[in-house]
Enzyme design. Structure first.
Site, PDB file in Angstrom:
ATOM      1  N   GLU A 183     -41.709 -30.146 -35.755  1.00 31.37           N
ATOM      2  CA  GLU A 183     -40.556 -30.600 -35.748  1.00 31.37           C
ATOM      3  C   GLU A 183     -40.270 -32.475 -35.269  1.00 31.37           C
ATOM      4  OE1 GLU A 183     -37.195 -28.588 -33.581  1.00 31.37           O
ATOM      5  OE2 GLU A 183     -39.009 -28.313 -31.961  1.00 31.37           O
ATOM      6  N   CYS A 195     -56.565 -18.937  -2.676  1.00 32.54           N
ATOM      7  CA  CYS A 195     -55.625 -18.842  -2.254  1.00 32.54           C
ATOM      8  C   CYS A 195     -54.957 -19.800  -1.248  1.00 32.54           C
ATOM      9  CB  CYS A 195     -55.821 -18.298  -0.554  1.00 32.54           C
ATOM     10  SG  CYS A 195     -55.621 -17.814   0.780  1.00 32.54           S
ATOM     11  N   HIS A 230     -52.835 -29.445 -17.060  1.00 35.72           N
ATOM     12  CA  HIS A 230     -52.232 -28.359 -16.340  1.00 35.72           C
ATOM     13  C   HIS A 230     -52.238 -27.256 -15.701  1.00 35.72           C
ATOM     14  CE1 HIS A 230     -48.348 -31.035 -17.892  1.00 35.72           C
ATOM     15  NE2 HIS A 230     -49.091 -31.093 -17.196  1.00 35.72           N
ATOM     16  N   TYR A 272     -46.187 -14.873 -13.997  1.00 34.66           N
ATOM     17  CA  TYR A 272     -47.254 -14.957 -14.203  1.00 34.66           C
ATOM     18  C   TYR A 272     -48.679 -14.372 -15.062  1.00 34.66           C
ATOM     19  CZ  TYR A 272     -46.814 -20.019 -12.898  1.00 34.66           C
ATOM     20  OH  TYR A 272     -46.316 -21.588 -13.829  1.00 34.66           O
ATOM     21  N   ARG A 312     -47.219 -13.255 -17.460  1.00 32.30           N
ATOM     22  CA  ARG A 312     -47.954 -14.280 -19.057  1.00 32.30           C
ATOM     23  C   ARG A 312     -49.728 -13.964 -19.113  1.00 32.30           C
ATOM     24  NH1 ARG A 312     -45.679 -19.877 -17.483  1.00 32.30           N
ATOM     25  NH2 ARG A 312     -46.743 -20.850 -19.005  1.00 32.30           N
ATOM     26  N   CYS A 336     -57.726 -14.237   4.323  1.00 34.22           N
ATOM     27  CA  CYS A 336     -57.145 -14.549   5.214  1.00 34.22           C
ATOM     28  C   CYS A 336     -55.309 -14.455   5.445  1.00 34.22           C
ATOM     29  CB  CYS A 336     -57.413 -16.435   5.374  1.00 34.22           C
ATOM     30  SG  CYS A 336     -56.106 -16.949   3.966  1.00 34.22           S
ATOM     31  N   GLN A 377     -52.417 -29.740 -22.408  1.00 35.93           N
ATOM     32  CA  GLN A 377     -50.988 -29.561 -21.274  1.00 35.93           C
ATOM     33  C   GLN A 377     -50.711 -27.244 -21.562  1.00 35.93           C
ATOM     34  OE1 GLN A 377     -47.455 -31.149 -22.267  1.00 35.93           O
ATOM     35  NE2 GLN A 377     -49.291 -31.380 -24.116  1.00 35.93           N
ATOM     36  N   ASP A 425     -53.107 -21.472 -21.064  1.00 38.40           N
ATOM     37  CA  ASP A 425     -53.702 -20.173 -21.651  1.00 38.40           C
ATOM     38  C   ASP A 425     -55.488 -19.803 -21.884  1.00 38.40           C
ATOM     39  OD1 ASP A 425     -52.412 -21.484 -24.924  1.00 38.40           O
ATOM     40  OD2 ASP A 425     -54.367 -22.036 -24.112  1.00 38.40           O
ATOM     41  N   SER A 431     -43.861 -31.100 -27.159  1.00 36.25           N
ATOM     42  CA  SER A 431     -42.784 -32.029 -27.693  1.00 36.25           C
ATOM     43  C   SER A 431     -43.172 -33.370 -26.628  1.00 36.25           C
ATOM     44  CB  SER A 431     -41.516 -31.237 -27.067  1.00 36.25           C
ATOM     45  OG  SER A 431     -42.218 -31.132 -25.462  1.00 36.25           O
TER      46      SER A 431
HETATM   47  C1  BV8 Z   1     -45.248 -34.643 -11.185  1.00 34.42           C
HETATM   48  C2  BV8 Z   1     -47.893 -25.193 -16.053  1.00 34.42           C
HETATM   49  C3  BV8 Z   1     -46.544 -36.237  -9.697  1.00 34.42           C
HETATM   50  C4  BV8 Z   1     -47.489 -24.310 -15.316  1.00 34.42           C
HETATM   51  C5  BV8 Z   1     -46.295 -27.457 -16.942  1.00 34.42           C
HETATM   52  C6  BV8 Z   1     -41.572 -39.463 -15.568  1.00 34.42           C
HETATM   53  C7  BV8 Z   1     -40.276 -38.590 -16.261  1.00 34.42           C
HETATM   54  C8  BV8 Z   1     -39.018 -37.796 -15.954  1.00 34.42           C
HETATM   55  C9  BV8 Z   1     -39.603 -36.759 -15.486  1.00 34.42           C
HETATM   56  C10 BV8 Z   1     -40.903 -37.214 -14.476  1.00 34.42           C
HETATM   57  C11 BV8 Z   1     -40.925 -38.191 -14.248  1.00 34.42           C
HETATM   58  N1  BV8 Z   1     -42.795 -37.475 -13.911  1.00 34.42           N
HETATM   59  C12 BV8 Z   1     -42.575 -36.644 -13.328  1.00 34.42           C
HETATM   60  C13 BV8 Z   1     -42.036 -35.706 -13.540  1.00 34.42           C
HETATM   61  C14 BV8 Z   1     -41.470 -34.831 -13.173  1.00 34.42           C
HETATM   62  C15 BV8 Z   1     -41.968 -33.786 -14.191  1.00 34.42           C
HETATM   63  C16 BV8 Z   1     -41.453 -33.629 -15.605  1.00 34.42           C
HETATM   64  O1  BV8 Z   1     -41.934 -34.387 -16.942  1.00 34.42           O
HETATM   65  N2  BV8 Z   1     -40.577 -32.900 -16.039  1.00 34.42           N
HETATM   66  C17 BV8 Z   1     -39.630 -32.855 -17.207  1.00 34.42           C
HETATM   67  C18 BV8 Z   1     -39.477 -31.879 -17.593  1.00 34.42           C
HETATM   68  C19 BV8 Z   1     -38.459 -34.235 -17.574  1.00 34.42           C
HETATM   69  N3  BV8 Z   1     -43.068 -33.337 -14.301  1.00 34.42           N
HETATM   70  C20 BV8 Z   1     -44.150 -32.785 -12.843  1.00 34.42           C
HETATM   71  O2  BV8 Z   1     -42.895 -32.590 -12.917  1.00 34.42           O
HETATM   72  C21 BV8 Z   1     -45.572 -33.233 -13.175  1.00 34.42           C
HETATM   73  N4  BV8 Z   1     -46.192 -33.409 -11.859  1.00 34.42           N
HETATM   74  O3  BV8 Z   1     -44.905 -34.997 -11.770  1.00 34.42           O
HETATM   75  O4  BV8 Z   1     -46.459 -34.770  -9.995  1.00 34.42           O
HETATM   76  C22 BV8 Z   1     -45.043 -35.743  -8.206  1.00 34.42           C
HETATM   77  C23 BV8 Z   1     -45.541 -34.996  -7.513  1.00 34.42           C
HETATM   78  C24 BV8 Z   1     -44.736 -35.546  -6.324  1.00 34.42           C
HETATM   79  C25 BV8 Z   1     -43.130 -36.486  -6.301  1.00 34.42           C
HETATM   80  C26 BV8 Z   1     -43.244 -35.895  -7.736  1.00 34.42           C
HETATM   81  C27 BV8 Z   1     -44.043 -36.678  -8.630  1.00 34.42           C
HETATM   82  C28 BV8 Z   1     -46.019 -31.512 -13.523  1.00 34.42           C
HETATM   83  C29 BV8 Z   1     -46.007 -31.130 -14.953  1.00 34.42           C
HETATM   84  C30 BV8 Z   1     -46.864 -29.883 -14.853  1.00 34.42           C
HETATM   85  C31 BV8 Z   1     -45.866 -28.899 -14.992  1.00 34.42           C
HETATM   86  N5  BV8 Z   1     -46.738 -27.504 -15.418  1.00 34.42           N
HETATM   87  N6  BV8 Z   1     -47.055 -26.145 -17.127  1.00 34.42           N
HETATM   88  C32 BV8 Z   1     -46.753 -23.215 -16.065  1.00 34.42           C
HETATM   89  O5  BV8 Z   1     -46.941 -23.345 -18.071  1.00 34.42           O
HETATM   90  O6  BV8 Z   1     -46.317 -22.328 -16.453  1.00 34.42           O
HETATM   91  S1  BV8 Z   1     -45.458 -27.984 -17.795  1.00 34.42           S
HETATM   92  C33 BV8 Z   1     -45.606 -27.136 -19.470  1.00 34.42           C
HETATM   93  O7  BV8 Z   1     -44.366 -27.892 -19.896  1.00 34.42           O
HETATM   94  C34 BV8 Z   1     -46.615 -27.378 -20.354  1.00 34.42           C
HETATM   95  O8  BV8 Z   1     -47.775 -26.985 -19.488  1.00 34.42           O
HETATM   96  C35 BV8 Z   1     -46.346 -28.317 -20.809  1.00 34.42           C
HETATM   97  O9  BV8 Z   1     -46.813 -28.867 -20.149  1.00 34.42           O
HETATM   98  C36 BV8 Z   1     -45.081 -28.234 -20.957  1.00 34.42           C
HETATM   99  C37 BV8 Z   1     -44.053 -27.542 -22.122  1.00 34.42           C
HETATM  100  O10 BV8 Z   1     -44.402 -28.690 -23.370  1.00 34.42           O
HETATM  101  P1  BV8 Z   1     -45.092 -28.126 -24.850  1.00 34.42           P
HETATM  102  O11 BV8 Z   1     -46.602 -27.452 -24.100  1.00 34.42           O
HETATM  103  O12 BV8 Z   1     -44.771 -29.583 -25.412  1.00 34.42           O
HETATM  104  O13 BV8 Z   1     -44.041 -27.131 -25.211  1.00 34.42           O
HETATM  105  P2  BV8 Z   1     -42.776 -27.456 -25.840  1.00 34.42           P
HETATM  106  O14 BV8 Z   1     -42.466 -25.991 -26.250  1.00 34.42           O
HETATM  107  O15 BV8 Z   1     -41.810 -28.142 -25.603  1.00 34.42           O
HETATM  108  O16 BV8 Z   1     -43.391 -28.078 -27.171  1.00 34.42           O
HETATM  109  C38 BV8 Z   1     -44.025 -27.635 -28.129  1.00 34.42           C
HETATM  110  C39 BV8 Z   1     -44.140 -28.764 -29.181  1.00 34.42           C
HETATM  111  O17 BV8 Z   1     -44.625 -27.352 -30.958  1.00 34.42           O
HETATM  112  C40 BV8 Z   1     -42.154 -28.408 -30.359  1.00 34.42           C
HETATM  113  O18 BV8 Z   1     -41.807 -29.477 -30.411  1.00 34.42           O
HETATM  114  C41 BV8 Z   1     -42.163 -27.422 -31.701  1.00 34.42           C
HETATM  115  O19 BV8 Z   1     -41.784 -28.498 -32.202  1.00 34.42           O
HETATM  116  C42 BV8 Z   1     -43.444 -27.351 -31.234  1.00 34.42           C
HETATM  117  N7  BV8 Z   1     -44.663 -26.615 -32.809  1.00 34.42           N
HETATM  118  C43 BV8 Z   1     -43.788 -25.231 -32.110  1.00 34.42           C
HETATM  119  N8  BV8 Z   1     -44.876 -24.313 -33.050  1.00 34.42           N
HETATM  120  C44 BV8 Z   1     -44.934 -25.217 -33.936  1.00 34.42           C
HETATM  121  C45 BV8 Z   1     -45.178 -26.519 -33.166  1.00 34.42           C
HETATM  122  N9  BV8 Z   1     -45.798 -27.254 -33.837  1.00 34.42           N
HETATM  123  C46 BV8 Z   1     -47.270 -27.832 -34.899  1.00 34.42           C
HETATM  124  N10 BV8 Z   1     -47.681 -25.973 -35.312  1.00 34.42           N
HETATM  125  C47 BV8 Z   1     -46.469 -25.092 -34.611  1.00 34.42           C
HETATM  126  N11 BV8 Z   1     -46.805 -23.465 -35.108  1.00 34.42           N
HETATM  127 ZN    ZN Z   2     -57.290 -17.623   1.883  1.00 32.52          ZN
END
Ligand code: BV8
Ligand code: ZN
Length: 270
Positions: A227, A138, A130, A78, A81, A162, A112, A115, A201
Site C-alpha cells: 500500500e 542481562c 532494531h 517476546y 513472538r 548477577c 527494521q 525476526d 510503512s
Molecule cells: C529513538 C523492535 C532516540 C522492537 C521497533 C521523529 C518523529 C516522530 C517520532 C520519533 C522521531 N524520532 C524518534 C521518534 C520516536 C520513535 C518513533 O519513530 N515513533 C513512531 C511510532 C512515530 N522512535 C524511537 O523511539 C526510536 N528511538 O528515536 O531513540 C531517542 C532516544 C531517547 C529519547 C528520544 C529519542 C526507536 C524505534 C525502534 C522501535 N523498535 N522494533 C519490536 O519489534 O518489538 S520498531 C518496529 O515497528 C519495527 O522494527 C519497525 O521499525 C516498525 C514497524 O514498521 P514496519 O516494519 O514498516 O511494519 P508496518 O506493519 O508498520 O508496515 C508494513 C508495511 O508492509 C505496510 O505498509 C504494508 O502495506 C506492507 N506490506 C504488508 N504485507 C506486504 C507488504 N508489502 C509488500 N509485500 C507484502 N506481502
Molecule cells: Zn547479569
C-alpha cells in the site's frame, strides 16, 4: 518481469521497466526492509489489519518503562513472538534479496525486522537497525543469552550470574539504535545508486529517514509495498504488491538485462 509463457504476455509497467533499467546499470544497490517482507512467511506486521499494534500499544510492551513496570508481561510477549518466528521459514522475497547480494557489485541490506529471516535465508551483509529476537542479554551485567535455554524456563528469566532481568536484544521505543549498524546504514544510503524501500510503512524514526537521505544524495528511490506510505510521493517509482511475488521477478529481469548488456559489451555499470 521474467516472461512466463502463459500465452498471455506479462504486462510490464513503465515503473518496473525504469527500475529494471536502473538496476541493470547500478553498481551500489541498497535494500531497506520492514515487516511486510516477512508477512508472506506468517510473521504478523505491526500496522496491517491483524497488525501487532492493533492489539497492543507499542509503549505498553516495546519500551524499558513497560519492562520495568511488568517484566513478565513483556517477556511473555517476546517469548510468544520467538516461538512463532522459530516455527516459520523465509519466503521468496527473502531469497530474492539473497540473490541480489550476488548480482550487484556492491549491495547492502538494511532491516527494521528483528525476526532474523534475512540471515536464515542466507543474506550476509545485513544491518539490523532494531536488533534481533534470537539474542538476549542481562540488563544489569550485559551477559548475553541465546533463546534455547531461556525458552525452556517457565518463569521470567533472571541472570544466573548477577540476578538481573534478561531482556531481548531489540531496540525499544525511546532507545538509541546500535551505533555500528546505524552508521553502516547511513554510509550505504549516502552511496547508493538505487535504494529499494520494501515492505515498510516508513513511519518509525530514525530508520524512515534513510530513504530520504539516499534520495537527497542522488539515489534512484524505488518503493515496493502493498500500500502507499508517506514515502510514496518522494519515490521515483512505486511497485504496488507483494514483495514475495515482485522481488523474484524483478531479480530475474535484472539478471537477464545485465547478461544481454554484457553480451552487447555495453558496460553494466558506470
Ligand atoms: C529513538 C523492535 C532516540 C522492537 C521497533 C521523529 C518523529 C516522530 C517520532 C520519533 C522521531 N524520532 C524518534 C521518534 C520516536 C520513535 C518513533 O519513530 N515513533 C513512531 C511510532 C512515530 N522512535 C524511537 O523511539 C526510536 N528511538 O528515536 O531513540 C531517542 C532516544 C531517547 C529519547 C528520544 C529519542 C526507536 C524505534 C525502534 C522501535 N523498535 N522494533 C519490536 O519489534 O518489538 S520498531 C518496529 O515497528 C519495527 O522494527 C519497525 O521499525 C516498525 C514497524 O514498521 P514496519 O516494519 O514498516 O511494519 P508496518 O506493519 O508498520 O508496515 C508494513 C508495511 O508492509 C505496510 O505498509 C504494508 O502495506 C506492507 N506490506 C504488508 N504485507 C506486504 C507488504 N508489502 C509488500 N509485500 C507484502 N506481502
Ligand atoms: Zn547479569
Amino acid at each position: 518481469m521474467g516472461h512466463v509463457d502463459t500465452g498471455a504476455t506479462a504486462v510490464i509497467s513503465d515503473d518496473t521497466r525504469r527500475l529494471v533499467a536502473r538496476l541493470a546499470a547500478a553498481d551500489w544497490v541498497v535494500a531497506f526492509t520492514g515487516a511486510g517482507v516477512s508477512a508472506e512467511s506468517g510473521v504478523p506486521t505491526f500496522r496491517g489489519t491483524d497488525g501487532i499494534w492493533k492489539k497492543f500499544k507499542p509503549e505498553e510492551l516495546a519500551s524499558m518503562d513497560a519492562f520495568m513496570r511488568n517484566p513478565s508481561l513483556v517477556w511473555e510477549w517476546y517469548a510468544h513472538r520467538k516461538r512463532v518466528i522459530a516455527g516459520i521459514q523465509p519466503n521468496p522475497g527473502h531469497y530474492a534479496l539473497v540473490r541480489m547480494e550476488e548480482v550487484f557489485p556492491r549491495f547492502a541490506l538494511i532491516t527494521q525486522n528483528i525476526d532474523n529471516l534475512h540471515r536464515r535465508a542466507g543474506s550476509r551483509s545485513v544491518h539490523e537497525l532494531h536488533g534481533n529476537i534470537e539474542r538476549n542479554y542481562c540488563v544489569s551485567c550485559g551477559k548475553p543469552y541465546g533463546n534455547e535455554e531461556l525458552l525452556r524456563q517457565s518463569e521470567t528469566p533472571k541472570c544466573p550470574a548477577c540476578g538481573g532481568w534478561i531482556r531481548p536484544d531489540v531496540v525499544w521505543f525511546g532507545e538509541l539504535l546500535p551505533e555500528d549498524q546505524w552508521n553502516a546504514s547511513v554510509r550505504a544510503a549516502e552511496s547508493a545508486d538505487v535504494f529499494l524501500s520494501i515492505g515498510t510503512s516508513n513511519v518509525v524514526y530514525p530508520a524512515a529517514s534513510l530513504p530520504l537521505l539516499a534520495k537527497r544524495r542522488g539515489a534512484f528511490l524505488a518503493e515496493i509495498n502493498a500500500e502507499v506510505t508517506p514515502l510514496t510521493d518522494t519515490a521515483d517509482v512505486f511497485l504496488q504488491g507483494s514483495s514475495g511475488v515482485i522481488l523474484p521477478d524483478l531479480v530475474a529481469s535484472v539478471v537477464a538485462a545485465r547478461e544481454s548488456a554484457e553480451r552487447q559489451g555495453t558496460p553494466t555499470h558506470t
